[in-house]
Design a protein around this motif. Structure first.
Motif, PDB file in Angstrom:
ATOM      1  N   SER A 153       0.833  -1.204   0.000  1.00 49.35           N
ATOM      2  CA  SER A 153       0.000   0.000   0.000  1.00 49.35           C
ATOM      3  C   SER A 153       0.865   1.251   0.000  1.00 49.35           C
ATOM      4  O   SER A 153       1.674   1.452   0.915  1.00 49.35           O
ATOM      5  CB  SER A 153      -0.902  -0.011   1.233  1.00 49.35           C
ATOM      6  OG  SER A 153      -1.699   1.151   1.278  1.00 49.35           O
ATOM      7  N   GLU A 354      -6.475   2.014   0.492  1.00 52.87           N
ATOM      8  CA  GLU A 354      -7.417   0.950   0.146  1.00 52.87           C
ATOM      9  C   GLU A 354      -8.628   1.088   1.051  1.00 52.87           C
ATOM     10  O   GLU A 354      -8.500   1.244   2.258  1.00 52.87           O
ATOM     11  CB  GLU A 354      -6.776  -0.423   0.332  1.00 52.87           C
ATOM     12  CG  GLU A 354      -7.735  -1.572   0.064  1.00 52.87           C
ATOM     13  CD  GLU A 354      -7.149  -2.933   0.393  1.00 52.87           C
ATOM     14  OE1 GLU A 354      -7.855  -3.942   0.236  1.00 52.87           O
ATOM     15  OE2 GLU A 354      -5.981  -2.975   0.830  1.00 52.87           O
ATOM     16  N   ASP A 356     -11.639  -0.729   2.566  1.00 57.60           N
ATOM     17  CA  ASP A 356     -12.343  -1.986   2.777  1.00 57.60           C
ATOM     18  C   ASP A 356     -13.820  -1.694   3.040  1.00 57.60           C
ATOM     19  O   ASP A 356     -14.222  -0.572   3.351  1.00 57.60           O
ATOM     20  CB  ASP A 356     -11.739  -2.778   3.942  1.00 57.60           C
ATOM     21  CG  ASP A 356     -11.782  -2.008   5.250  1.00 57.60           C
ATOM     22  OD1 ASP A 356     -12.355  -0.898   5.284  1.00 57.60           O
ATOM     23  OD2 ASP A 356     -11.239  -2.513   6.240  1.00 57.60           O
ATOM     24  N   SER A 361     -11.083  -6.947   2.726  1.00 55.95           N
ATOM     25  CA  SER A 361     -10.218  -6.284   1.752  1.00 55.95           C
ATOM     26  C   SER A 361     -10.806  -6.380   0.357  1.00 55.95           C
ATOM     27  O   SER A 361     -11.699  -7.193   0.081  1.00 55.95           O
ATOM     28  CB  SER A 361      -8.827  -6.915   1.773  1.00 55.95           C
ATOM     29  OG  SER A 361      -8.883  -8.235   1.250  1.00 55.95           O
ATOM     30  N   ASN A 980      -4.132  -9.114   1.952  1.00 54.65           N
ATOM     31  CA  ASN A 980      -3.303  -7.929   2.157  1.00 54.65           C
ATOM     32  C   ASN A 980      -2.814  -7.363   0.838  1.00 54.65           C
ATOM     33  O   ASN A 980      -2.623  -8.079  -0.145  1.00 54.65           O
ATOM     34  CB  ASN A 980      -2.107  -8.278   3.048  1.00 54.65           C
ATOM     35  CG  ASN A 980      -2.525  -8.705   4.441  1.00 54.65           C
ATOM     36  OD1 ASN A 980      -3.574  -9.314   4.618  1.00 54.65           O
ATOM     37  ND2 ASN A 980      -1.719  -8.399   5.429  1.00 54.65           N
ATOM     38  N   TYR A 981      -2.579  -6.076   0.838  1.00 61.06           N
ATOM     39  CA  TYR A 981      -2.106  -5.354  -0.347  1.00 61.06           C
ATOM     40  C   TYR A 981      -0.728  -5.904  -0.732  1.00 61.06           C
ATOM     41  O   TYR A 981       0.234  -5.747   0.018  1.00 61.06           O
ATOM     42  CB  TYR A 981      -2.004  -3.877  -0.007  1.00 61.06           C
ATOM     43  CG  TYR A 981      -2.064  -2.917  -1.170  1.00 61.06           C
ATOM     44  CD1 TYR A 981      -1.215  -3.050  -2.268  1.00 61.06           C
ATOM     45  CD2 TYR A 981      -2.946  -1.844  -1.158  1.00 61.06           C
ATOM     46  CE1 TYR A 981      -1.248  -2.153  -3.312  1.00 61.06           C
ATOM     47  CE2 TYR A 981      -2.987  -0.927  -2.204  1.00 61.06           C
ATOM     48  CZ  TYR A 981      -2.142  -1.084  -3.275  1.00 61.06           C
ATOM     49  OH  TYR A 981      -2.169  -0.185  -4.314  1.00 61.06           O
TER      50      TYR A 981
END
Length: 995
Positions: A153, A354, A356, A361, A980-981
């Motif tokens: 991210s 990001e 959510d 996510s 996860n990113y």
């Protein structure tokens, strides 16, 4: 005649080679920077010149048989035969004696040869080699014992651990920038950093006493230098991408799978011609660009440096990104015996994070979504298409809508600076006073207009009939005031003594304001109002004071000793336990300086050891005192009255968490440091852990827990650093390998039996557990043992309940570890550890004439990842969501009795917490590779002193058995992948110019 001709040729040749001429050229350092003030002398004579401010020289009346000697302080000299050359360009390499001469330690600096503690140093060229938005990420793999876990991210800060875990609470190190204690390194440009010193043992961290328990990262920024002003411009641009994808079902197989679940989507047949790849919809190619301009210069009495940077990074997830403007000014001036200086930086950041939705996510939404649904629908409010629970049998969120509708912007402002004055009272005795500031503010806002993704009449699976507005703002500052006396003296040319006395005052404040509201009338207003509003605010203060005494001694650099004592107080503890003492002692023996080693090949052979204590007050403010909380309603006199209750109890005996550190090290250098090695062993024991215990219900405490000092943890391991340096000839190269191990064990938790955390799925229990005798935060669950192929295999396990009908053939067979004839929570055991046994990094640098190349590899081994995405990809919810192609092809059924995946709509235990979702997290990653070319100076010496172009690639190759998108799991949870990113692959083109 032949003899006469030969004699004539020899005479002519002698005359030709004896002819004097003018020779010019340039002198650079290993980075390509031109060096002013280099001595250029004709060997054996007094004749010579110095290079000018641009690193250029010209010398007349030189013979072809002459040799030119190039000499510069701190550099290895070089001798060059003139021969037929009229131009000679020379590169001088930093001498190995001075290469590690000075290292930064707590509240000062020391000669590398007299350091007895565990310090790793990372230099500016290594930090600026990677295109990262923060300096912590650039340290990954550069220092043994340093574990850094990045997130993809943009603008996020990585997780940083020094020598693993040592506490159930905060394990982050202390960060110090030019003497100012800061929260992290996100507010400083990596281009502004000169060196980073990682302090790892008691002799180096105990001087920070109350705050050094998790290690210290000391950053020194670049300063101006004596000489002609130099203007430098560095820039790079490139693209970043994520190429990995989960292999989920396309529309045809998805519909077949839906039928096996007994779900038959009710959509027009034309809908099923759509085949949306939701992962491709949320990922994109992101551009990254960075521009850095600096100017430096100085005289004998003053120096200055100014720099500015602009960084813009588009995230590889749509509508995510980061921008930063940063500016820095460093200066110093000397007036007789008084030196004053300042260091000041300011940075402005803007992050599009990001977003959510429903606590999940974007990646989780994407892998669950039905492929036959389109991304957009102009007929829907907001313009997006989502599922209808009634028509599609599922409710996965449209991830494109979740990320792009409305906006989310996080703005930050950071100011870090210090002002100091130092006066030499008498020879060797200096007094220094410094004031440091770390200020930050943030403004996080989000706006989500009304929308409806559900195109089925009367259904509102994902809909919002109002605009939602939130605004979270806050600020904080830390002011640090240091006053110190330092005395340096040498007795009888061999006894070297340095003494330090210091008083440090730390004052911290922070405040926040949080507000949210709705607007049911219009989507055009994005300001908070009083419609369905919620407002809260808070503030806190923390104050600390510390007194430090330290003495360093060495006898001729051969026998070395150091000791320190620090006394600290923190306002986070009650009056009973507010003060604590921290100390350290260390010793070293440089064996290479003994007379019996004179003829050996060892240029360095130093044995060292240290012991000491450090502390931590990393717990919330005011927890030692009773507190109140509001928002409660009470029936009084038949009416509702609002009141407060006790939120937490008081604990006046709450005190410091302490850590005892033992460190033993051996440093070696061979053949004038051509080969180097360092081996460390450490053992850290944390005591009086700051943890929470459940409060007795009868106490009436709303918080439900009380902070106490209880328990201890032991962490130990080895670190190894190996180096090779070849600086001779046109082709030079170096190789440096570092690796570190870390293993922790909980020795005590006081009155607590266990500490659990990291909820699996809603109502699905906790993934991690901490108990005495095991490592911190290990994964805890059932152990799988294949698939039940028939009823006899089921009955053989469930002997205590042979008539149960929930578990059937096709379900996961779990091991009955306690042998009680059934499978339940009593059969759980340790199924993984999120922390690596080994971390390592390998750096290779090579240069041939004007070409340079670097290759950097990093990795971890021995850790596991709990992949919650697997739960979704194997139908873990026992309802219709998209699944992986592998699960669909290999699931057990009557028609496929040898399937390796469990049956559809199987027993709930199939998808409980088990090793089924635990994977090997080891990986080796080509972190960076770059190839550069520095143009010959004669091509542009009238305009530039250096011009280098390069191409660089980051994260290009990752070797791992992990099935997820990225084995490096960043975020707040250790080793748990919730979509996860992922980190992107990057390809960059850069230019470095100096004037």
């Amino acid at each position: 005649m032949k003899i006469a001709i030969i004699a004539l040729v020899m005479i002519c040749s002698q005359s030709m080679f004896s002819q004097s001429k003018t020779v010019s050229g340039s002198v650079k350092d290993a980075t390509g920077e031109l060096l002013p003030g280099v001595s250029v002398i004709v060997k054996g004579t007094q004749k010579g010149v110095q290079t000018d401010f641009d690193g250029l020289f010209m010398i007349d009346n030189v013979q072809s048989t002459d040799e030119l000697v190039f000499a510069y302080i701190g550099m290895t000299g070089k001798t060059v035969l003139v021969g037929a050359n009229t131009r000679i360009d020379v590169v001088l390499i930093e001498s190995l004696e001075s290469l590690d001469e000075i290292v930064i330690v707590g509240y000062g600096q020391q000669s590398r040869t007299t350091v007895t503690g565990a310090i790793a140093t990372v230099k500016s060229e290594d930090i600026s080699a990677l295109p990262v938005t923060n300096a912590e990420s650039a340290l990954q793999g550069r220092a043994a014992g340093l574990t850094i876990t990045n997130s993809g991210s943009p603008g996020s800060s990585p997780s940083v651990l020094i020598r693993g875990l040592g506490s159930v609470g905060n394990n982050s190190p202390l960060y110090v920038i030019d003497g100012v204690i800061v929260g992290n390194l996100s507010g400083i440009s990596p281009n502004d950093i000169e060196t980073v010193s990682v302090l790892k043992d008691a002799s180096t961290t105990a001087v920070y006493g109350a705050q050094g328990s998790n290690g210290v990262v000391v950053v020194t920024t670049k300063q101006g230098k004596n000489g002609k002003g130099r203007l430098s411009f560095n820039t790079y641009t490139g693209f970043q991408t994520v190429t990995q994808r989960y292999d989920v079902l396309e529309t045809i197989d998805y519909l077949k799978y839906a039928g096996e679940l007994g779900v038959f989507p009710n959509r027009p047949l034309s809908t099923y011609k759509t085949n949306t790849d939701w992962q491709d919809e949320i990922f994109r190619v992101g551009m990254i660009q960075d521009y850095n301009l600096s100017y430096s210069g100085g005289t004998e009495n003053s120096t200055h440096l100014f720099s500015g940077e602009y960084l813009k990074q588009e995230g590889t997830l749509i509508d995510s990104g980061f921008e930063r403007y940063s500016f820095r000014a460093n200066s110093s001036a000397k007036f007789g015996k008084v030196r004053v200086g300042e260091s000041m930086s300011i940075s402005f950041g803007k992050q599009n994070p990001e977003r959510d939705e429903e606590g999940r996510s974007l990646i989780e939404h994407a892998i669950k979504s039905a492929p036959y649904l389109s991304v957009y629908n102009a007929s829907n409010l907001g313009g997006f298409q989502g599922p209808s629970s009634s028509a599609d049998g599922q409710d996965a969120v449209n991830p494109v809508r979740a990320q792009t509708i409305g906006n989310a912007i996080n703005k930050t402002l950071g100011i870090i600076g210090n002002v100091y004055a130092e006066v030499e009272i008498i020879d060797g005795l200096k007094f220094k006073s410094q004031v440091g500031l770390d200020y930050y503010s943030y403004d996080n806002s989000s706006f989500k207009p009304s929308y409806s993704d559900d195109s089925v009449e009367g259904s509102t699976t994902h809909a919002q009939n109002y605009a939602a507005i939130t605004r979270n703002t806050g600020s904080g500052q830390t002011i640090i005031f240091d006053n110190s006396l330092t005395y340096n003296t040498t007795i009888a040319d061999k006894h070297n003594i340095e003494a330090l006395l210091l008083v440090e005052k730390y004052e911290g404040q922070n405040k926040n304001l949080n507000a949210s509201s709705r607007n049911a009338v219009t989507d055009e207003v994005n300001q908070v109002s009083n419609e369905d509003s919620s407002v809260s605010s808070g503030s806190s203060e923390v104050n600390k004071i510390g007194y430090l005494g330290r003495i360093n001694y060495n006898f001729d650099g051969k026998y070395i000793a150091s000791a320190s004592l620090r006394r600290d107080a923190s306002s986070r503890f009650g009056a009973n336990k507010r003060w604590a003492n921290f100390y350290s002692a260390s010793a070293g023996w440089n064996i290479a300086k003994e007379s019996f080693m004179e003829d050996s090949h060892f240029s360095n052979l130093k044995l060292r050891a240290s012991y000491g204590t450090v502390g931590s007050d990393a717990i919330g403010d005011y927890l030692y005192a009773p507190s109140l909380t509001g928002g409660f309603e009470y029936p009084i006199g038949g009416a509702v009255a609002f009141g407060v209750t006790a939120n937490g109890g008081s604990n006046q005996d709450l005190q410091w968490e302490t850590k005892e550190i033992i460190n033993v090290g051996l440093d070696a250098g061979l053949f004038n440091e051509k080969f180097t090695a360092s081996l460390e062993y450490y053992q850290n024991t944390s005591n009086d852990l700051l943890i929470y215990i459940p409060a007795v219900l009868s106490s009436g405490i709303n918080a439900g827990s009380l902070p106490v000092n209880a328990g201890s943890v032991e962490t130990k391991g080895f670190e190894l650093v190996l180096g090779f340096n070849d600086y001779d000839g046109d082709f030079t190269w170096s190789a440096n390998l570092n690796l570190g191990t870390s293993k922790n064990e909980v020795l005590s938790l006081g009155a607590r039996d266990e500490i659990t955390g990291s909820q699996y799925k809603l109502g699905g229990g906790d993934v991690t557990r901490t108990v005495v005798g095991e490592s911190l935060f290990h994964f805890y669950g059932l152990v799988s043992d294949g698939i039940y192929q028939n009823q006899d295999e089921v009955d053989a396990v469930f002997t205590a309940n042979p008539n149960q009908v929930i578990v059937k053939p096709g379900d996961i067979r779990f091991k009955d570890l306690n042998g009680d004839g059934t499978i339940n929570s009593e059969d759980r055991t340790i199924i993984g550890n999120p922390f690596p046994d080994i971390t390592y990094g390998l750096n290779l640098d090579a240069k041939y004439k004007n070409f340079d190349m670097s290759l950097f590899i990093t990795g971890v081994a021995g850790n596991e990842i709990f992949n919650t995405n697997t739960y979704d990809l194997v139908g873990g919810a026992n309802r219709l969501f998209n699944v992986s192609q592998s699960y669909y092809n290999n699931k057990w059924s009557a028609a496929n009795p040898t399937g390796t995946e469990p049956r559809v709509l199987g027993a709930p235990q199939n998808n409980g917490i088990s090793d089924r979702f635990v994977e090997d997290g080891s990986y080796t990653r080509l972190k960076n590779v770059s190839l550069g070319y520095t143009l010959p100076s004669e091509m542009f010496e009238k305009y530039f002193s250096k011009l280098r172009v390069y191409v660089s690639g980051t994260n290009l190759v990752t070797i791992s058995d992990y099935s997820g998108l990225d084995p490096e799991i960043g975020g707040d949870e250790y080793g748990i992948d919730r979509g996860n990113y992922p980190q992107p692959k990057s390809v960059l083109l850069g230019i470095q110019v100096s004037f």
